[in-house]
Design an enzyme around this catalytic site. Sequence first.
Site, mmCIF file in Angstrom:
data_model
loop_
_atom_site.group_PDB
_atom_site.id
_atom_site.type_symbol
_atom_site.label_atom_id
_atom_site.label_comp_id
_atom_site.label_asym_id
_atom_site.label_seq_id
_atom_site.Cartn_x
_atom_site.Cartn_y
_atom_site.Cartn_z
ATOM 1 N N ARG A 50 0.853 -1.192 0.000
ATOM 2 C CA ARG A 50 0.000 0.000 0.000
ATOM 3 C C ARG A 50 0.885 1.238 0.000
ATOM 4 N NH1 ARG A 50 1.689 1.923 4.161
ATOM 5 N NH2 ARG A 50 0.544 3.819 3.680
ATOM 6 N N ASP A 242 -1.875 10.861 -2.648
ATOM 7 C CA ASP A 242 -2.206 9.790 -3.598
ATOM 8 C C ASP A 242 -2.428 10.320 -5.002
ATOM 9 O OD1 ASP A 242 -3.030 8.686 -0.800
ATOM 10 O OD2 ASP A 242 -2.662 6.988 -2.133
ATOM 11 N N ASN A 252 -5.474 12.482 -0.280
ATOM 12 C CA ASN A 252 -4.657 11.652 0.604
ATOM 13 C C ASN A 252 -5.633 10.906 1.518
ATOM 14 O OD1 ASN A 252 -2.021 10.777 1.542
ATOM 15 N ND2 ASN A 252 -2.451 11.905 3.415
HETATM 16 O O1 MRU Z 1 -4.761 3.331 1.617
HETATM 17 P P1 MRU Z 1 -3.283 3.530 1.690
HETATM 18 O O2 MRU Z 1 -2.659 3.037 2.952
HETATM 19 O O3 MRU Z 1 -2.590 3.035 0.448
HETATM 20 O O4 MRU Z 1 -3.122 5.115 1.687
HETATM 21 C C1 MRU Z 1 -1.842 5.664 1.786
HETATM 22 C C2 MRU Z 1 -1.838 7.130 1.866
HETATM 23 O O5 MRU Z 1 -2.853 7.787 1.859
HETATM 24 C C3 MRU Z 1 -0.488 7.774 1.834
HETATM 25 O O6 MRU Z 1 -0.487 8.945 2.589
HETATM 26 C C4 MRU Z 1 -0.127 8.120 0.381
HETATM 27 O O7 MRU Z 1 -0.301 7.002 -0.437
HETATM 28 C C5 MRU Z 1 1.255 8.612 0.256
HETATM 29 S S1 MRU Z 1 2.442 7.358 0.484
HETATM 30 C C6 MRU Z 1 3.989 8.030 0.307
#
Ligand code: MRU
Length: 354
Positions: A50, A242, A252
């Site tokens: 993730r 994201d 995000n």
């Molecule tokens: O659902 P996730 O855990 O993949 O979400 C991750 C985030 O929101 C992070 O802050 C984002 O991907 C940046 S990672 C450098």
Amino acid sequence: MEFKSKIKTIEWIDNYSRMVDQTVVPYEYKFVNITTGADMFHAIRDMIVRGAPAIGVAGAHGIVLFAQEGAEKFSNRDEFINWLLDKAEYMKTSRPTAVNLMWAVNKQIDIIKNSKSDISGIVEELKSNAIKLEDEDIEINKKIGDFGAEVVPKGATILTHCNAGALATVGYGTALGVVRSAFAKDNTIKVFADETRPRQQGARITTFELAMDGIPVTLITDGMCSYFMKKGMIDMVVVGADRIAANGDTANKIGTYTVAIAAKYHNIPFYIAAPLSTIDTSIKTGDEIPIEERSHEEVTHINGKRICAEGVNIINPGFDVTPHELIAGIITEKGILRPDYNESIAEAFNTHKP
Ligand code: MRU
């Protein structure tokens, strides 16, 4: 200063992808080997891997896995290419919000479409590119960290949300890259980590990473941030991203927008740390960012145990969008972009297309 956590979240080994299983951190720190494209799709969707940059590299690995399978299946080059392009489109649907996934798979698609090689040559080119993306990710994060460290005040307490650390990337991290670079210069800085319901990436993963590096971290629940801001206990906020629209609006992890509003109210600078590959210049504003809707069980249950009455209505968006006017700067590998983001982003892309 060298950090203890030499985490390599995802790595191509010979003919498979090896990754840290993030569904079990911090109770266990174990690796899983992903050997088929279909398994990579599930690893991304089920969040074994993730974090936007990490799922970008995972997507690129997934295309190599499919290419290896296709090379066994087809002897006709055109049939192989058509089949692989379909699989690449499928891989992009494993998670909808983080644009790094589409960005990295599109890099593989460019190779598939433009290669002059035979089937085995295409497989090798895709593999080399996937390994290159891995290496570049760590270099980019170190640059982000170093640029970001310049705006961290001496002895600052930095609030972060979710996990934008080594485990959300190939290594080092974006928001936590800023923390790591700042801590290397000033070991009096501290971190407050939001728990980040429903998946608890802050509680489970951010605290794990920072504790491993000996960086002081205090875990708080998501609703506590404004309480500590009012008390003057938070000096700045740094989070990952994201997907960032051309005007700087930033998707995000759900809850980020609330933190940004609270930071604005308390006059605390709120920064995004992200590579240029997280910026989607094809969309004008955050309204166009697709927001993932995840399973209701993530809200109704914690560690497999129901926490609410049966039959309660549930809604579970995985991300929210922070409007650009709440963002003090976007820390990238090319420096810190400042408002007006339409201009600073366009300028960064003019000199460097990720
Ligand atoms: O659902 P996730 O855990 O993949 O979400 C991750 C985030 O929101 C992070 O802050 C984002 O991907 C940046 S990672 C450098």
